[in-house]
Scaffold this motif. Structure first.
Motif, PDB file in Angstrom:
ATOM      1  N   GLU A   1     -41.217  30.698 -15.912  1.00  0.00           N
ATOM      2  CA  GLU A   1     -42.276  31.667 -16.189  1.00  0.00           C
ATOM      3  C   GLU A   1     -43.175  31.187 -17.332  1.00  0.00           C
ATOM      4  O   GLU A   1     -42.701  30.650 -18.325  1.00  0.00           O
ATOM      5  CB  GLU A   1     -41.633  33.009 -16.580  1.00  0.00           C
ATOM      6  N   GLY A   2     -44.483  31.372 -17.177  1.00  0.00           N
ATOM      7  CA  GLY A   2     -45.410  30.960 -18.221  1.00  0.00           C
ATOM      8  C   GLY A   2     -45.786  29.490 -18.145  1.00  0.00           C
ATOM      9  O   GLY A   2     -46.605  29.008 -18.908  1.00  0.00           O
ATOM     10  N   ASP A   3     -45.151  28.769 -17.226  1.00  0.00           N
ATOM     11  CA  ASP A   3     -45.524  27.367 -17.023  1.00  0.00           C
ATOM     12  C   ASP A   3     -46.487  27.331 -15.832  1.00  0.00           C
ATOM     13  O   ASP A   3     -46.586  28.276 -15.075  1.00  0.00           O
ATOM     14  CB  ASP A   3     -44.266  26.537 -16.726  1.00  0.00           C
ATOM     15  N   SER A   4     -47.214  26.250 -15.673  1.00  0.00           N
ATOM     16  CA  SER A   4     -48.129  26.173 -14.541  1.00  0.00           C
ATOM     17  C   SER A   4     -48.381  24.712 -14.219  1.00  0.00           C
ATOM     18  O   SER A   4     -48.058  23.833 -15.005  1.00  0.00           O
ATOM     19  CB  SER A   4     -49.452  26.850 -14.897  1.00  0.00           C
ATOM     20  N   ARG A   5     -48.947  24.472 -13.058  1.00  0.00           N
ATOM     21  CA  ARG A   5     -49.273  23.105 -12.637  1.00  0.00           C
ATOM     22  C   ARG A   5     -50.139  22.410 -13.681  1.00  0.00           C
ATOM     23  O   ARG A   5     -49.969  21.244 -13.975  1.00  0.00           O
ATOM     24  CB  ARG A   5     -50.024  23.123 -11.297  1.00  0.00           C
ATOM     25  N   ARG A   6     -51.061  23.193 -14.263  1.00  0.00           N
ATOM     26  CA  ARG A   6     -51.977  22.602 -15.231  1.00  0.00           C
ATOM     27  C   ARG A   6     -51.212  22.063 -16.452  1.00  0.00           C
ATOM     28  O   ARG A   6     -51.422  20.945 -16.894  1.00  0.00           O
ATOM     29  CB  ARG A   6     -52.992  23.656 -15.679  1.00  0.00           C
ATOM     30  N   TYR A   7     -50.295  22.876 -16.959  1.00  0.00           N
ATOM     31  CA  TYR A   7     -49.523  22.431 -18.120  1.00  0.00           C
ATOM     32  C   TYR A   7     -48.554  21.313 -17.739  1.00  0.00           C
ATOM     33  O   TYR A   7     -48.288  20.412 -18.543  1.00  0.00           O
ATOM     34  CB  TYR A   7     -48.787  23.606 -18.750  1.00  0.00           C
ATOM     35  N   GLN A   8     -48.023  21.386 -16.519  1.00  0.00           N
ATOM     36  CA  GLN A   8     -47.133  20.300 -16.083  1.00  0.00           C
ATOM     37  C   GLN A   8     -47.886  18.971 -16.042  1.00  0.00           C
ATOM     38  O   GLN A   8     -47.360  17.941 -16.439  1.00  0.00           O
ATOM     39  CB  GLN A   8     -46.548  20.610 -14.705  1.00  0.00           C
ATOM     40  N   ARG A   9     -49.117  19.025 -15.574  1.00  0.00           N
ATOM     41  CA  ARG A   9     -49.928  17.787 -15.541  1.00  0.00           C
ATOM     42  C   ARG A   9     -50.203  17.286 -16.954  1.00  0.00           C
ATOM     43  O   ARG A   9     -50.146  16.096 -17.222  1.00  0.00           O
ATOM     44  CB  ARG A   9     -51.253  18.037 -14.805  1.00  0.00           C
TER      45      ARG A   9
ATOM     46  N   MET B   1     -49.012  13.477 -21.363  1.00  0.00           N
ATOM     47  CA  MET B   1     -48.491  13.320 -22.728  1.00  0.00           C
ATOM     48  C   MET B   1     -47.391  12.258 -22.756  1.00  0.00           C
ATOM     49  O   MET B   1     -47.397  11.351 -23.601  1.00  0.00           O
ATOM     50  CB  MET B   1     -47.953  14.670 -23.226  1.00  0.00           C
ATOM     51  N   VAL B   2     -46.461  12.358 -21.814  1.00  0.00           N
ATOM     52  CA  VAL B   2     -45.330  11.422 -21.793  1.00  0.00           C
ATOM     53  C   VAL B   2     -45.827  10.002 -21.524  1.00  0.00           C
ATOM     54  O   VAL B   2     -45.426   9.049 -22.191  1.00  0.00           O
ATOM     55  CB  VAL B   2     -44.278  11.855 -20.743  1.00  0.00           C
TER      56      VAL B   2
ATOM     57  N   ARG C   1     -40.650  15.854 -20.421  1.00  0.00           N
ATOM     58  CA  ARG C   1     -41.380  16.279 -19.217  1.00  0.00           C
ATOM     59  C   ARG C   1     -41.061  17.730 -18.854  1.00  0.00           C
ATOM     60  O   ARG C   1     -41.830  18.376 -18.153  1.00  0.00           O
ATOM     61  CB  ARG C   1     -40.995  15.397 -18.024  1.00  0.00           C
ATOM     62  N   ARG C   2     -39.913  18.212 -19.282  1.00  0.00           N
ATOM     63  CA  ARG C   2     -39.456  19.541 -18.868  1.00  0.00           C
ATOM     64  C   ARG C   2     -39.826  20.679 -19.812  1.00  0.00           C
ATOM     65  O   ARG C   2     -40.180  21.763 -19.362  1.00  0.00           O
ATOM     66  CB  ARG C   2     -37.926  19.526 -18.728  1.00  0.00           C
TER      67      ARG C   2
ATOM     68  N   GLN D   1     -54.109  23.101 -26.819  1.00  0.00           N
ATOM     69  CA  GLN D   1     -53.971  21.879 -27.627  1.00  0.00           C
ATOM     70  C   GLN D   1     -52.526  21.395 -27.690  1.00  0.00           C
ATOM     71  O   GLN D   1     -52.234  20.369 -28.309  1.00  0.00           O
ATOM     72  CB  GLN D   1     -54.443  22.138 -29.063  1.00  0.00           C
ATOM     73  N   ALA D   2     -51.633  22.136 -27.047  1.00  0.00           N
ATOM     74  CA  ALA D   2     -50.201  21.878 -27.248  1.00  0.00           C
ATOM     75  C   ALA D   2     -49.786  20.465 -26.861  1.00  0.00           C
ATOM     76  O   ALA D   2     -48.853  19.919 -27.441  1.00  0.00           O
ATOM     77  CB  ALA D   2     -49.374  22.895 -26.456  1.00  0.00           C
ATOM     78  N   TYR D   3     -50.461  19.869 -25.869  1.00  0.00           N
ATOM     79  CA  TYR D   3     -50.041  18.539 -25.395  1.00  0.00           C
ATOM     80  C   TYR D   3     -50.888  17.422 -25.976  1.00  0.00           C
ATOM     81  O   TYR D   3     -50.818  16.281 -25.530  1.00  0.00           O
ATOM     82  CB  TYR D   3     -50.023  18.533 -23.857  1.00  0.00           C
ATOM     83  N   ASN D   4     -51.690  17.753 -26.996  1.00  0.00           N
ATOM     84  CA  ASN D   4     -52.493  16.724 -27.664  1.00  0.00           C
ATOM     85  C   ASN D   4     -51.628  15.907 -28.623  1.00  0.00           C
ATOM     86  O   ASN D   4     -50.533  16.322 -29.000  1.00  0.00           O
ATOM     87  CB  ASN D   4     -53.655  17.368 -28.424  1.00  0.00           C
ATOM     88  N   ASP D   5     -52.188  14.764 -29.028  1.00  0.00           N
ATOM     89  CA  ASP D   5     -51.447  13.753 -29.782  1.00  0.00           C
ATOM     90  C   ASP D   5     -51.408  14.049 -31.288  1.00  0.00           C
ATOM     91  O   ASP D   5     -51.726  13.188 -32.090  1.00  0.00           O
ATOM     92  CB  ASP D   5     -52.139  12.399 -29.512  1.00  0.00           C
ATOM     93  N   HIS D   6     -51.042  15.259 -31.672  1.00  0.00           N
ATOM     94  CA  HIS D   6     -50.975  15.591 -33.099  1.00  0.00           C
ATOM     95  C   HIS D   6     -50.088  16.811 -33.337  1.00  0.00           C
ATOM     96  O   HIS D   6     -49.789  17.555 -32.393  1.00  0.00           O
ATOM     97  CB  HIS D   6     -52.382  15.809 -33.677  1.00  0.00           C
TER      98      HIS D   6
END
Ligand code: SAH
Length: 219
Positions: free
Chosen positions: A2-10, A15-16, A35-36, A50-55
């Motif tokens: 819940e609260g996750d989505s394809r967009r955030y998974q991508r 990020m990885v 990844r999970r 911004q959560a998956y940005n490099d900072h």
């Protein structure tokens, strides 16, 4: 989840690949965990994009969630096995504990700030990380009742390595901890061997301060 989505998974995949694998992290367990875990759920709604940005990002209470690469690098350094019991000092948002909980058997995490402690606990319950046990306390004295630990991770900068944490590390156990001044630290890895302690340096870093009995004494 819940609260996750394809967009955030991508975004997590990117990020990885672009921040973590390119910088040399290759432990499969660490990469799978990165990844999970839905990192965006561990930051304020206004910062989710911004959560998956490099900072690093602010999490309130003048604290920060570490840069994704730093989380991965420290996780890999612990050389975790799936039956390991891990102690983390500095729960903060709870993100690093979640990454550890994807790999290890059980994660004990300690936070000295009540607001962050409460909200991290809710996150663990909400997402279903039932193998994380959180405590509101001064982590520099460790968690004696649950020791020894196979691995210990400190996610705040210490003036020196707190002795209780070394004492609570199992033989064969690994610890990572940023040690230095309040402005910059070196990431130190300690391995407890039969013959004694083996220390190595994993590079420079900058963390918020570890405040407590065996850390910085002033808040
Ligand atoms: N691991 C966190 C980031 C931690 S920021 C995450 O994934 O979001 C460092 C945290 O260490 C802050 O929340 C701070 O309150 C906490 N901290 C500082 N000194 C501490 C101590 N002695 N015991 C427990 N937590 C401490």
């Amino acid at each position: 989840m819940e609260g996750d989505s394809r967009r955030y998974q991508r975004q997590r995949e990117a990020m990885v690949k672009n921040q973590i694998e390119t910088r040399g992290v290759n432990d499969p367990g660490t990469l799978a965990a990165m990844r999970r875990v839905p990192r965006h759920l561990f930051v304020n709604e206004a910062l989710m994009d911004q959560a998956y940005n490099d900072h690093p990002l602010p999490i309130g209470e003048q604290q920060t969630i570490s840069q994704p690469y730093i989380v991965a690098m420290m996780t890999e350094a612990l050389q975790l096995n799936q039956d390991d019991r891990v102690l983390e000092i500095g729960t903060g948002s709870g993100y690093q504990a979640a990454v550890l909980a994807e790999i290890a058997y059980r994660v004990y995490t300690i936070e000295r700030n009540r607001t962050l402690y409460e909200s991290a606990r809710k996150m663990f319950e909400g997402i279903g990380y039932y193998n994380i046990i959180a405590r509101y306390s001064d982590g520099t004295i460790g968690w004696r009742e649950e020791s020894p630990f196979d691995a210990i991770m400190v996610t705040a900068g210490a003036p020196e390595i707190p002795k209780p944490l070394v004492d609570q590390l199992a033989t064969g156990g690994r610890m990572v901890i940023p040690v230095g001044s309040s402005l910059s630290q070196k990431m130190i890895k300690v391995v407890k061997e039969d013959q004694g302690l083996h220390q190595s340096e994993l590079g420079g870093c900058r963390f918020v301060r570890l405040v407590g009995q065996y850390g910085w004494r002033d808040a």
